[in-house]
Design an enzyme around this catalytic site. Structure first.
Site, PDB file in Angstrom:
ATOM      1  N   TYR A  37       0.824  -1.204   0.000  1.00 25.17           N
ATOM      2  CA  TYR A  37       0.000   0.000   0.000  1.00 25.17           C
ATOM      3  C   TYR A  37       0.862   1.259   0.000  1.00 25.17           C
ATOM      4  CZ  TYR A  37      -3.871  -3.076   1.508  1.00 25.17           C
ATOM      5  OH  TYR A  37      -4.813  -4.071   1.609  1.00 25.17           O
ATOM      6  N   HIS A  75       0.364 -11.746   1.739  1.00 29.16           N
ATOM      7  CA  HIS A  75      -0.639 -10.984   0.991  1.00 29.16           C
ATOM      8  C   HIS A  75      -1.280 -11.797  -0.139  1.00 29.16           C
ATOM      9  CE1 HIS A  75      -1.711  -6.524   0.074  1.00 29.16           C
ATOM     10  NE2 HIS A  75      -2.728  -7.316  -0.176  1.00 29.16           N
TER      11      HIS A  75
END
Length: 281
Positions: free
Chosen positions: A50, A108
């Site tokens: 992110y 992830h």
């Protein structure tokens, strides 16, 4: 007071989290997280990819809320393919977040593009998981889990893991219940976290949700989040609009009756599930 679930190791986790995907590093991410904490969120979800860990960490520091009162999640990105790379990335994340531990660390994605040939992802996940287990044993991480893992990704990980995954963060919303995967994860003691709980915005154009929102004088977002909660999921709504940040947290104040929850269960194909085996990243 924030209601909580309990993970398989006894760690408690607030039932709703504040997502930070697409909240840009800098003032956008900083102010959004700061506002979320002001309104009462005590669970913040970020990730290495992110690019906003520094802003998230600074907002937590500046919020005045005790670090121990905040449940903080980050995720190991796809470019970490070895035990050593993963260990280094964990320390890098901790430094950016200005904390000496995170409450939850996730892999992830299970099958990054670089590791798709010849099932190289299996060894990659085993290496990454071993480093995460070490961080867990060292107290740098309070709980460990995965994101976007399907059954065939989890099964080989179970064969090598010393500590079983406690969470699977997947795409869940009305119209995408993923029943088989949810059932499999629950059989193995995993909590389901729901990312994109509003279907990446698709919920707002669904007629069933519009009618129910009118019936209960609530927002479509609140309905979709309540659907997640009443199915035992942990939704992670994301917004940078203060009014929406606040209203998304107000879903604990009401329950949907079974008949209307069933109507939401019958919504079909609101969004598609991601295909982690053909990711190009």
């Amino acid at each position: 007071m924030v209601e909580t679930y309990s993970l398989s190791n006894g760690t408690t986790i607030p039932k709703i989290g504040f997502g930070t995907w697409q909240l840009e590093e800098g003032e956008v991410a900083y102010q959004s997280v700061l506002k979320a904490l002001e309104y009462g969120y005590r669970h913040v979800d970020t990730a290495q990819i992110y690019g906003n860990e520094k802003s998230v960490g600074q907002a937590i520091v500046d919020s005045g809320v005790d670090r121990e009162a905040i449940f903080l999640t980050t995720k190991v990105w796809n470019d970490k393919g070895t035990y050593e790379e993963t260990l280094a990335s964990i320390d890098e994340s901790l430094a950016k977040l200005q904390t000496d531990y995170v409450d939850l660390l996730l892999i992830h994605w299970p099958n990054p593009a670089e590791f798709q040939a010849d099932d190289a992802w299996k060894e990659r996940n085993a290496q990454v998981w071993r480093a995460m287990e070490e961080a867990y044993q060292a107290g740098k991480v309070k709980a460990i889990g995965v994101s976007n893992f399907l059954r065939h990704h989890l099964e080989p990980l179970f064969q090598t893991a010393q500590v079983k995954p406690m969470v699977n963060q997947i795409k869940l919303c009305p119209g995408l219940p993923q029943e088989d995967l949810v059932d499999f994860c629950r059989q193995h003691g995993m909590l389901l976290e729901a990312y994109s709980p509003l279907g990446k915005g698709a919920a707002f154009s669904n007629e069933t949700l519009k009618q129910l929102a009118d019936k209960y004088d609530t927002t479509i977002a609140q309905l979709a989040l309540k659907w997640s909660l009443q199915h035992g999921f942990l939704p992670l709504p994301r917004s940078q609009t203060p009014a929406n940040i606040k209203s998304n947290l107000e879903i604990l104040d009401f329950d949907l009756p079974a008949e209307d929850l069933s109507k939401m269960d019958q919504i079909k194909d609101l969004v598609e599930a991601p295909d982690p085996d053909h990711a190009d990243f």
